[in-house]
Design a protein around this motif. Structure first.
Motif, mmCIF file in Angstrom:
data_model
loop_
_atom_site.group_PDB
_atom_site.id
_atom_site.type_symbol
_atom_site.label_atom_id
_atom_site.label_comp_id
_atom_site.label_asym_id
_atom_site.label_seq_id
_atom_site.Cartn_x
_atom_site.Cartn_y
_atom_site.Cartn_z
ATOM 1 N N LEU A 55 0.828 -1.210 0.000
ATOM 2 C CA LEU A 55 0.000 0.000 0.000
ATOM 3 C C LEU A 55 0.860 1.257 0.000
ATOM 4 C CD1 LEU A 55 -2.905 1.213 0.280
ATOM 5 C CD2 LEU A 55 -2.493 1.210 2.752
ATOM 6 N N LEU A 56 1.887 1.273 0.827
ATOM 7 C CA LEU A 56 2.752 2.455 0.899
ATOM 8 C C LEU A 56 3.544 2.651 -0.391
ATOM 9 C CD1 LEU A 56 4.083 2.061 4.552
ATOM 10 C CD2 LEU A 56 2.393 3.704 3.717
ATOM 11 N N LEU A 57 4.065 1.576 -0.935
ATOM 12 C CA LEU A 57 4.838 1.686 -2.175
ATOM 13 C C LEU A 57 3.952 2.112 -3.339
ATOM 14 C CD1 LEU A 57 7.129 -1.477 -1.897
ATOM 15 C CD2 LEU A 57 7.827 0.914 -1.687
ATOM 16 N N ALA A 58 2.786 1.475 -3.454
ATOM 17 C CA ALA A 58 1.873 1.832 -4.540
ATOM 18 C C ALA A 58 1.337 3.242 -4.361
ATOM 19 C CB ALA A 58 0.722 0.836 -4.601
ATOM 20 N N GLY A 59 1.109 3.634 -3.108
ATOM 21 C CA GLY A 59 0.598 4.979 -2.846
ATOM 22 C C GLY A 59 1.576 6.074 -3.200
ATOM 23 N N ALA A 60 2.850 5.708 -3.263
ATOM 24 C CA ALA A 60 3.863 6.706 -3.612
ATOM 25 C C ALA A 60 3.921 6.983 -5.107
ATOM 26 C CB ALA A 60 5.234 6.235 -3.124
ATOM 27 N N VAL A 61 3.353 6.089 -5.921
ATOM 28 C CA VAL A 61 3.467 6.251 -7.382
ATOM 29 C C VAL A 61 2.123 6.229 -8.091
ATOM 30 C CG1 VAL A 61 5.801 5.299 -7.453
ATOM 31 C CG2 VAL A 61 3.844 3.755 -7.674
ATOM 32 N N THR A 62 1.040 5.932 -7.366
ATOM 33 C CA THR A 62 -0.290 5.894 -7.976
ATOM 34 C C THR A 62 -1.276 6.661 -7.101
ATOM 35 O OG1 THR A 62 -1.035 3.886 -6.841
ATOM 36 C CG2 THR A 62 0.183 3.594 -8.913
ATOM 37 N N PRO A 63 -2.439 7.013 -7.625
ATOM 38 C CA PRO A 63 -3.475 7.643 -6.794
ATOM 39 C C PRO A 63 -3.879 6.720 -5.651
ATOM 40 C CG PRO A 63 -3.983 7.902 -9.125
ATOM 41 C CD PRO A 63 -2.841 6.945 -9.053
ATOM 42 N N PRO A 64 -4.342 7.279 -4.517
ATOM 43 C CA PRO A 64 -4.699 6.463 -3.346
ATOM 44 C C PRO A 64 -5.696 5.352 -3.641
ATOM 45 C CG PRO A 64 -4.637 8.780 -2.747
ATOM 46 C CD PRO A 64 -4.453 8.722 -4.233
ATOM 47 N N LEU A 70 -5.238 -2.189 -5.522
ATOM 48 C CA LEU A 70 -4.178 -3.169 -5.725
ATOM 49 C C LEU A 70 -3.902 -3.961 -4.452
ATOM 50 C CD1 LEU A 70 -1.645 -1.055 -7.837
ATOM 51 C CD2 LEU A 70 -3.010 -2.994 -8.639
ATOM 52 N N THR A 71 -3.939 -3.286 -3.312
ATOM 53 C CA THR A 71 -3.670 -3.948 -2.039
ATOM 54 C C THR A 71 -4.765 -4.943 -1.689
ATOM 55 O OG1 THR A 71 -2.504 -1.966 -1.270
ATOM 56 C CG2 THR A 71 -3.166 -3.562 0.399
ATOM 57 N N VAL A 72 -6.019 -4.544 -1.887
ATOM 58 C CA VAL A 72 -7.131 -5.457 -1.619
ATOM 59 C C VAL A 72 -7.060 -6.674 -2.548
ATOM 60 C CG1 VAL A 72 -9.642 -5.726 -1.751
ATOM 61 C CG2 VAL A 72 -8.652 -3.699 -0.674
ATOM 62 N N GLY A 73 -6.763 -6.425 -3.814
ATOM 63 C CA GLY A 73 -6.637 -7.529 -4.765
ATOM 64 C C GLY A 73 -5.522 -8.480 -4.397
ATOM 65 N N LEU A 74 -4.384 -7.926 -3.973
ATOM 66 C CA LEU A 74 -3.265 -8.774 -3.571
ATOM 67 C C LEU A 74 -3.633 -9.598 -2.338
ATOM 68 C CD1 LEU A 74 -0.308 -9.642 -3.903
ATOM 69 C CD2 LEU A 74 0.333 -7.709 -2.432
ATOM 70 N N GLY A 75 -4.364 -8.974 -1.419
ATOM 71 C CA GLY A 75 -4.800 -9.721 -0.237
ATOM 72 C C GLY A 75 -5.642 -10.928 -0.602
ATOM 73 N N ALA A 76 -6.526 -10.754 -1.579
ATOM 74 C CA ALA A 76 -7.350 -11.874 -2.033
ATOM 75 C C ALA A 76 -6.489 -12.949 -2.683
ATOM 76 C CB ALA A 76 -8.406 -11.380 -3.013
ATOM 77 N N LEU A 77 -5.513 -12.546 -3.484
ATOM 78 C CA LEU A 77 -4.637 -13.509 -4.150
ATOM 79 C C LEU A 77 -3.802 -14.294 -3.144
ATOM 80 C CD1 LEU A 77 -3.348 -11.451 -7.217
ATOM 81 C CD2 LEU A 77 -4.900 -13.419 -7.264
ATOM 82 N N LEU A 78 -3.286 -13.618 -2.138
ATOM 83 C CA LEU A 78 -2.407 -14.267 -1.163
ATOM 84 C C LEU A 78 -3.156 -15.189 -0.209
ATOM 85 C CD1 LEU A 78 0.096 -11.390 -0.274
ATOM 86 C CD2 LEU A 78 0.458 -13.353 -1.771
ATOM 87 N N THR A 79 -4.475 -15.133 -0.233
ATOM 88 C CA THR A 79 -5.281 -16.022 0.602
ATOM 89 C C THR A 79 -6.178 -16.926 -0.238
ATOM 90 O OG1 THR A 79 -6.980 -14.309 0.834
ATOM 91 C CG2 THR A 79 -5.286 -14.400 2.535
ATOM 92 N N ARG A 80 -5.943 -16.969 -1.537
ATOM 93 C CA ARG A 80 -6.723 -17.782 -2.483
ATOM 94 C C ARG A 80 -8.196 -17.359 -2.543
ATOM 95 N NH1 ARG A 80 -4.330 -21.527 0.826
ATOM 96 N NH2 ARG A 80 -2.440 -22.540 0.072
ATOM 97 N N GLY A 81 -8.517 -16.223 -1.976
ATOM 98 C CA GLY A 81 -9.911 -15.787 -1.949
ATOM 99 C C GLY A 81 -10.793 -16.652 -1.065
ATOM 100 N N LEU A 82 -10.188 -17.501 -0.231
ATOM 101 C CA LEU A 82 -10.969 -18.444 0.572
ATOM 102 C C LEU A 82 -11.853 -17.738 1.593
ATOM 103 C CD1 LEU A 82 -8.408 -21.334 1.231
ATOM 104 C CD2 LEU A 82 -10.318 -21.290 -0.372
ATOM 105 N N HIS A 83 -11.331 -16.677 2.200
ATOM 106 C CA HIS A 83 -12.120 -15.977 3.215
ATOM 107 C C HIS A 83 -13.302 -15.263 2.570
ATOM 108 C CE1 HIS A 83 -8.729 -17.110 5.477
ATOM 109 N NE2 HIS A 83 -7.954 -16.079 5.173
ATOM 110 N N LEU A 84 -13.083 -14.708 1.407
ATOM 111 C CA LEU A 84 -14.183 -14.056 0.692
ATOM 112 C C LEU A 84 -15.239 -15.080 0.279
ATOM 113 C CD1 LEU A 84 -12.079 -11.612 -1.513
ATOM 114 C CD2 LEU A 84 -13.611 -10.964 0.355
ATOM 115 N N ASP A 85 -14.794 -16.232 -0.159
ATOM 116 C CA ASP A 85 -15.725 -17.302 -0.511
ATOM 117 C C ASP A 85 -16.538 -17.729 0.708
ATOM 118 O OD1 ASP A 85 -16.638 -19.496 -2.421
ATOM 119 O OD2 ASP A 85 -15.817 -20.689 -0.789
ATOM 120 N N GLY A 86 -15.864 -17.841 1.854
ATOM 121 C CA GLY A 86 -16.563 -18.198 3.081
ATOM 122 C C GLY A 86 -17.578 -17.154 3.489
ATOM 123 N N LEU A 87 -17.227 -15.888 3.307
ATOM 124 C CA LEU A 87 -18.164 -14.804 3.611
ATOM 125 C C LEU A 87 -19.417 -14.924 2.753
ATOM 126 C CD1 LEU A 87 -18.854 -12.024 4.922
ATOM 127 C CD2 LEU A 87 -17.665 -10.983 2.973
#
Length: 257
Positions: A55-64, A70-87
């Motif tokens: 988030l900090l790195l991307a925020g330095a070069v892209t709009p907030p 990008l950060t939310v998307g990466l979070g889903a990728l790093l958890t296989r989207g399993l928690h979102l599926d469970g929700l």
């Protein structure tokens, strides 16, 4: 199993359960599962550190908003989207107004119903909006907020796996982890996450701890309701708690007054 070996296997299971860490599957039994569920907040903190850095790195070069997305998307990728599926599955079952086996049958269906879609959209929008706001804070506060909220979400799992909470099914992840955690781990985890959250709101060191503890209190009440409706916990319930606690923690960290 010796304590050291159980801890090692527990760490391995926690990482492979809550992230996409490229580790080989190790020993899987209830003792190991209990250790893994107790370590869930620590894995969440590690994941939060990665996401906060992105988030900090991307925020330095892209709009907030872009950095947040990008950060939310990466979070889903790093958890296989399993928690979102469970929700999504859990909210669909709740929205059906059915109980017990009938509700569990809905949770096992591969499609996502309208209640689940709305829950996914709402959670993803709220998390993205909060992260976009966090980009404007100083680096320490923003990183602390992401680490604390992500760790708090996984602490919701630790709470749900404490002794006395049953599994809804005789098989599956819920059956493996239900009742495997004593009260020490959730208590220590809550204190640790509260401390992590203290720097998250500049000038208001009380707000961070209050936000995550409030989110966990809501999760405790929700867990009781889910156990009454479904008969116990399932893997989907655990995933839902992760996303709900994380989102509520984020919201508490950006409230002003």
């Amino acid at each position: 199993m010796p304590t050291e070996a159980r801890l090692t296997e527990g760490v391995r299971l926690a990482l492979t359960t809550f992230t996409t860490a490229p580790l080989r599957a190790g020993r899987v039994d209830r003792a190991t599962a209990g250790t893994a569920m107790a370590l869930a907040p620590a894995v969440g903190a590690l994941l939060g550190a990665v996401l906060g850095g992105v988030l900090l790195l991307a925020g330095a070069v892209t709009p907030p908003l872009v950095a947040a997305g990008l950060t939310v998307g990466l979070g889903a990728l790093l958890t296989r989207g399993l928690h979102l599926d469970g929700l999504a599955d859990t909210v669909d079952a709740l929205g059906s107004y059915r109980r017990g086996a009938a509700a569990l049958k809905i949770m096992k269906q591969p499609d996502v119903g309208p209640f689940g879609v709305v829950a996914l959209v709402l959670v993803l929008l709220l998390q993205t909006a909060v992260l976009a706001e966090l980009v404007g804070r100083d680096a320490v506060a923003a990183l602390a907020a992401v680490v604390a909220a992500t760790a708090a979400g996984r602490l919701g799992v630790t709470l749900a796996c404490r002794r006395g909470v049953p599994a809804a099914r005789p098989e599956g992840l819920g059956a493996l982890v239900a009742g495997t955690v004593g009260w020490v781990a959730p208590t220590v985890g809550a204190l640790a996450v509260a401390l992590l959250a203290a720097p998250a709101v500049p000038g208001r060191p009380w707000q961070g701890p209050l936000a995550v503890l409030g989110a966990l209190a809501v999760a405790a009440g929700l867990l009781r309701h889910l156990v009454r409706r479904f008969g116990g916990i399932t893997g989907d319930v655990l995933g839902a708690l992760v996303e709900i606690v994380t989102t509520l923690s984020y919201l508490g960290l950006v409230l002003t007054g």
